[in-house]
Design a protein around this motif. Sequence first.
Motif, PDB file in Angstrom:
ATOM      1  N   GLU A   1      46.588  37.009  34.583  1.00  0.00           N
ATOM      2  CA  GLU A   1      45.791  36.918  33.359  1.00  0.00           C
ATOM      3  C   GLU A   1      44.663  35.904  33.522  1.00  0.00           C
ATOM      4  O   GLU A   1      43.539  36.136  33.095  1.00  0.00           O
ATOM      5  N   ASP A   2      44.987  34.751  34.137  1.00  0.00           N
ATOM      6  CA  ASP A   2      43.963  33.734  34.376  1.00  0.00           C
ATOM      7  C   ASP A   2      42.853  34.280  35.277  1.00  0.00           C
ATOM      8  O   ASP A   2      41.657  34.055  35.035  1.00  0.00           O
ATOM      9  N   ALA A   3      43.259  34.980  36.342  1.00  0.00           N
ATOM     10  CA  ALA A   3      42.272  35.546  37.262  1.00  0.00           C
ATOM     11  C   ALA A   3      41.451  36.638  36.581  1.00  0.00           C
ATOM     12  O   ALA A   3      40.255  36.797  36.860  1.00  0.00           O
ATOM     13  N   THR A   4      42.078  37.383  35.687  1.00  0.00           N
ATOM     14  CA  THR A   4      41.362  38.411  34.936  1.00  0.00           C
ATOM     15  C   THR A   4      40.290  37.786  34.054  1.00  0.00           C
ATOM     16  O   THR A   4      39.143  38.250  34.012  1.00  0.00           O
ATOM     17  N   GLN A   5      40.653  36.714  33.352  1.00  0.00           N
ATOM     18  CA  GLN A   5      39.670  36.014  32.521  1.00  0.00           C
ATOM     19  C   GLN A   5      38.551  35.439  33.374  1.00  0.00           C
ATOM     20  O   GLN A   5      37.368  35.485  32.996  1.00  0.00           O
TER      21      GLN A   5
ATOM     22  N   SER B   1      41.104  33.481  45.471  1.00  0.00           N
ATOM     23  CA  SER B   1      40.826  32.062  45.269  1.00  0.00           C
ATOM     24  C   SER B   1      41.963  31.391  44.509  1.00  0.00           C
ATOM     25  O   SER B   1      42.387  30.280  44.840  1.00  0.00           O
ATOM     26  N   HIS B   2      42.484  32.059  43.475  1.00  0.00           N
ATOM     27  CA  HIS B   2      43.636  31.537  42.732  1.00  0.00           C
ATOM     28  C   HIS B   2      44.842  31.407  43.660  1.00  0.00           C
ATOM     29  O   HIS B   2      45.576  30.413  43.615  1.00  0.00           O
ATOM     30  N   LEU B   3      45.039  32.420  44.500  1.00  0.00           N
ATOM     31  CA  LEU B   3      46.190  32.410  45.411  1.00  0.00           C
ATOM     32  C   LEU B   3      46.079  31.269  46.407  1.00  0.00           C
ATOM     33  O   LEU B   3      47.067  30.571  46.687  1.00  0.00           O
ATOM     34  N   ALA B   4      44.878  31.050  46.934  1.00  0.00           N
ATOM     35  CA  ALA B   4      44.685  29.970  47.900  1.00  0.00           C
ATOM     36  C   ALA B   4      44.941  28.614  47.266  1.00  0.00           C
ATOM     37  O   ALA B   4      45.596  27.756  47.853  1.00  0.00           O
ATOM     38  N   ARG B   5      44.428  28.424  46.041  1.00  0.00           N
ATOM     39  CA  ARG B   5      44.652  27.145  45.368  1.00  0.00           C
ATOM     40  C   ARG B   5      46.135  26.948  45.064  1.00  0.00           C
ATOM     41  O   ARG B   5      46.665  25.847  45.204  1.00  0.00           O
ATOM     42  N   ARG B   6      46.805  28.018  44.672  1.00  0.00           N
ATOM     43  CA  ARG B   6      48.230  27.918  44.358  1.00  0.00           C
ATOM     44  C   ARG B   6      49.039  27.532  45.587  1.00  0.00           C
ATOM     45  O   ARG B   6      49.952  26.721  45.521  1.00  0.00           O
TER      46      ARG B   6
ATOM     47  N   PHE C   1      42.236  47.680  34.181  1.00  0.00           N
ATOM     48  CA  PHE C   1      41.784  47.950  35.550  1.00  0.00           C
ATOM     49  C   PHE C   1      41.736  46.659  36.362  1.00  0.00           C
ATOM     50  O   PHE C   1      42.251  46.581  37.490  1.00  0.00           O
ATOM     51  N   VAL C   2      41.124  45.607  35.787  1.00  0.00           N
ATOM     52  CA  VAL C   2      41.000  44.320  36.474  1.00  0.00           C
ATOM     53  C   VAL C   2      42.359  43.647  36.604  1.00  0.00           C
ATOM     54  O   VAL C   2      42.703  43.108  37.666  1.00  0.00           O
ATOM     55  N   PHE C   3      43.157  43.687  35.531  1.00  0.00           N
ATOM     56  CA  PHE C   3      44.457  43.021  35.567  1.00  0.00           C
ATOM     57  C   PHE C   3      45.345  43.607  36.661  1.00  0.00           C
ATOM     58  O   PHE C   3      46.056  42.860  37.359  1.00  0.00           O
ATOM     59  N   ARG C   4      45.333  44.929  36.836  1.00  0.00           N
ATOM     60  CA  ARG C   4      46.171  45.543  37.867  1.00  0.00           C
ATOM     61  C   ARG C   4      45.799  45.041  39.262  1.00  0.00           C
ATOM     62  O   ARG C   4      46.669  44.811  40.106  1.00  0.00           O
TER      63      ARG C   4
ATOM     64  N   THR D   1      35.688  44.085  43.494  1.00  0.00           N
ATOM     65  CA  THR D   1      35.348  43.035  44.451  1.00  0.00           C
ATOM     66  C   THR D   1      35.443  41.658  43.798  1.00  0.00           C
ATOM     67  O   THR D   1      36.013  40.719  44.366  1.00  0.00           O
ATOM     68  N   VAL D   2      34.880  41.532  42.598  1.00  0.00           N
ATOM     69  CA  VAL D   2      34.935  40.250  41.885  1.00  0.00           C
ATOM     70  C   VAL D   2      36.388  39.878  41.588  1.00  0.00           C
ATOM     71  O   VAL D   2      36.814  38.735  41.803  1.00  0.00           O
ATOM     72  N   ALA D   3      37.167  40.844  41.099  1.00  0.00           N
ATOM     73  CA  ALA D   3      38.575  40.579  40.774  1.00  0.00           C
ATOM     74  C   ALA D   3      39.352  40.170  42.017  1.00  0.00           C
ATOM     75  O   ALA D   3      40.176  39.246  41.979  1.00  0.00           O
ATOM     76  N   GLY D   4      39.110  40.838  43.134  1.00  0.00           N
ATOM     77  CA  GLY D   4      39.797  40.484  44.372  1.00  0.00           C
ATOM     78  C   GLY D   4      39.437  39.088  44.847  1.00  0.00           C
ATOM     79  O   GLY D   4      40.312  38.309  45.252  1.00  0.00           O
ATOM     80  N   ASN D   5      38.153  38.748  44.774  1.00  0.00           N
ATOM     81  CA  ASN D   5      37.713  37.411  45.192  1.00  0.00           C
ATOM     82  C   ASN D   5      38.340  36.320  44.333  1.00  0.00           C
ATOM     83  O   ASN D   5      38.838  35.306  44.842  1.00  0.00           O
ATOM     84  N   ARG D   6      38.330  36.537  43.009  1.00  0.00           N
ATOM     85  CA  ARG D   6      38.885  35.519  42.132  1.00  0.00           C
ATOM     86  C   ARG D   6      40.391  35.391  42.307  1.00  0.00           C
ATOM     87  O   ARG D   6      40.947  34.297  42.255  1.00  0.00           O
ATOM     88  N   SER D   7      41.075  36.505  42.525  1.00  0.00           N
ATOM     89  CA  SER D   7      42.529  36.465  42.723  1.00  0.00           C
ATOM     90  C   SER D   7      42.881  35.737  44.010  1.00  0.00           C
ATOM     91  O   SER D   7      43.815  34.923  44.049  1.00  0.00           O
TER      92      SER D   7
END
Length: 214
Positions: free
Chosen positions: A66-70, A103-108, A50-53, A95-101
């Motif tokens: 996968e990193d964002a999922t962890q 953040s990963h996208l912005a850093r990338r 669910f989170v990975f998708r 919500t947590v998964a979206g926020n972390r993703s």
Amino acid sequence: MRGRPEPADLQPSIDGSGGATLESNASLARRIMAQESGAFALLVERYHDFVFRICFAILRHRQDAEDATQDTFSRVAKYLDRWDPRRPLEPWLATVAGNRSRSHLARRKVYAPLTDADEPESLATRHNHAADAMREEISLALGNLPDRQRIAFEYFHEQSMSYVEIARQMRCPIGTVKTLVHRARLSLIEQLRQRDVVPGNTVGTAPQHKGALK
């Protein structure tokens, strides 16, 4: 004698494959917070897909997803006590998964090395994505503030109103307005620090967010 069961206890949640789980999320969360062995692993197994998708839909890169999922499950483990067991778990996880993703996208986008083929506009675009991500984080944090703090903060930072104007608008003393704005700043900064959006040593600086709520 057990009291009235919470709504989350009455109906088991649905796992990522669409089947009913045998144990409610509320019950599982209590076991996790009691540090029962294997309880958190069960939650990860239940919601990993669910989170990975969600992460993959935002990042479009399997390893980053996968990193964002962890990262998401690390946050969930740390802040599970903030989840209201009377509400479904899935929206909070999303919500947590979206926020972390994001953040990963912005850093990338911000820290990806420039190549000779890059044009100045590409760097500006990356910074725009980072600014958009920051505005979204601040907007989410504002939603967690008490109404009067949020309103005073928006008047002061978003609409550039003076303390006198805000006091007149909110029908309260100027000192009260200053206190509301100050407490809102501290609360916002603390929320952003907890989500690793700003450095942990950020103190007393109001986030810059013109247009964050528009």
